[in-house]
Scaffold this active site. Structure first.
Site, PDB file in Angstrom:
ATOM      1  N   HIS A  27       5.048   6.623  -1.332  1.00  0.00           N
ATOM      2  CA  HIS A  27       5.836   5.424  -1.628  1.00  0.00           C
ATOM      3  C   HIS A  27       5.069   4.169  -1.219  1.00  0.00           C
ATOM      4  CE1 HIS A  27       6.322   5.932   2.648  1.00  0.00           C
ATOM      5  NE2 HIS A  27       6.571   4.637   2.698  1.00  0.00           N
ATOM      6  N   HIS A  43       0.837  -1.207   0.000  1.00  0.00           N
ATOM      7  CA  HIS A  43       0.000   0.000   0.000  1.00  0.00           C
ATOM      8  C   HIS A  43       0.867   1.250   0.000  1.00  0.00           C
ATOM      9  CE1 HIS A  43       1.145  -0.543   4.207  1.00  0.00           C
ATOM     10  NE2 HIS A  43       1.064   0.776   4.274  1.00  0.00           N
TER      11      HIS A  43
END
Ligand code: A2P
Length: 218
Positions: A149, A69
């Site tokens: 990220h 995620h």
């Protein structure tokens, strides 16, 4: 009351969907497998191990944790600053549960973490907290969303929060004018070294993956 205190999640973020998710895991594994065979990497091996002449198997060195995620807001069940405000943001409410495409623009490796940087769209930036880039010295003037990220793995004893900090550190070095030492043109893109065990692979083609904006209460 007691219930109110538990109504905020651990964090909000985009959760990568299958089968792109599995493909990204494979790409990351392949990259690690190639990286630790490169002469340039071996030359800087002491960034990763103190033991002289020891080999490092990066695939073993990093452990993956939980579903892939991209965290937008870490709320820690409401204990973090701005958690409640974030959850009440109209954009957060509007996009909650929706699927959009994340574009992964680079892979990076440090002695602590391995991750992929995410290039957010204007629409995705509506879900990005204003203060996310403020935590690292020298990074506060980076564009909004720079920290975005996906954590792909952490070294033993390292918490995933470190991945975003490592990314910000590399970007701060770049912004300071240090280009990084271009080490190798790989099939996936160009690999540069930024010192202190920091490696960045700029992807020739971004990796695109659908992801669902949601949250974890876990
Ligand atoms: P990341 O987004 O880099 O993967 P944990 O499992 O440690 O509770 O963390 C849950 C998620 O929230 C992880 O994905 C983690 O990092 C992220 N995270 C943890 N702490 C923070 C923090 N202080 N700031 C931003 N993100 C955090």
């Amino acid at each position: 009351g007691q219930l109110e205190g538990t109504s905020l999640p651990l964090f909000f973020g985009w959760f990568l969907l299958s089968p792109a998710k599995e493909k990204i895991c494979c790409t990351s594994m392949d990259f690690l497998k190639t990286l630790d065979t490169l002469e340039a990497f071996k030359k800087h091996l002491n960034d990763f191990t103190q033991e002289a002449d020891k080999e490092v198997d990066l695939e073993q060195y990093f452990k993956s944790k939980g579903p892939l995620h991209c965290t937008t807001k870490f709320c820690n069940y409401g204990k973090e600053d701005g958690a409640k405000e974030y959850a009440q943001n109209p954009a957060v409410r509007e996009f909650y549960g929706s699927v959009s495409e994340l574009s992964l623009s680079a892979l990076f490796v440090t002695p602590r973490t391995v991750g992929a940087s995410v290039a957010l769209t204007e629409e995705q930036l509506l879900l990005w907290p204003a203060d996310a880039e403020k935590e690292v010295e020298g990074a506060s003037s980076l564009p909004l969303g720079s920290r975005a990220h996906v954590t792909l793995g952490c070294a033993e004893g390292v918490e995933p929060v470190q991945t975003g900090l490592d990314l910000l550190e590399i970007l701060a070095v770049q912004q300071g004018g240090q280009k990084g030492e271009l080490v190798e043109e790989m099939e996936l893109g160009s690999l540069s070294y930024y010192g202190e065990g920091r490696w960045l692979l700029s992807l020739r083609e971004p990796i695109r993956t659908p992801a669902c904006f949601s949250s974890v209460y876990g």
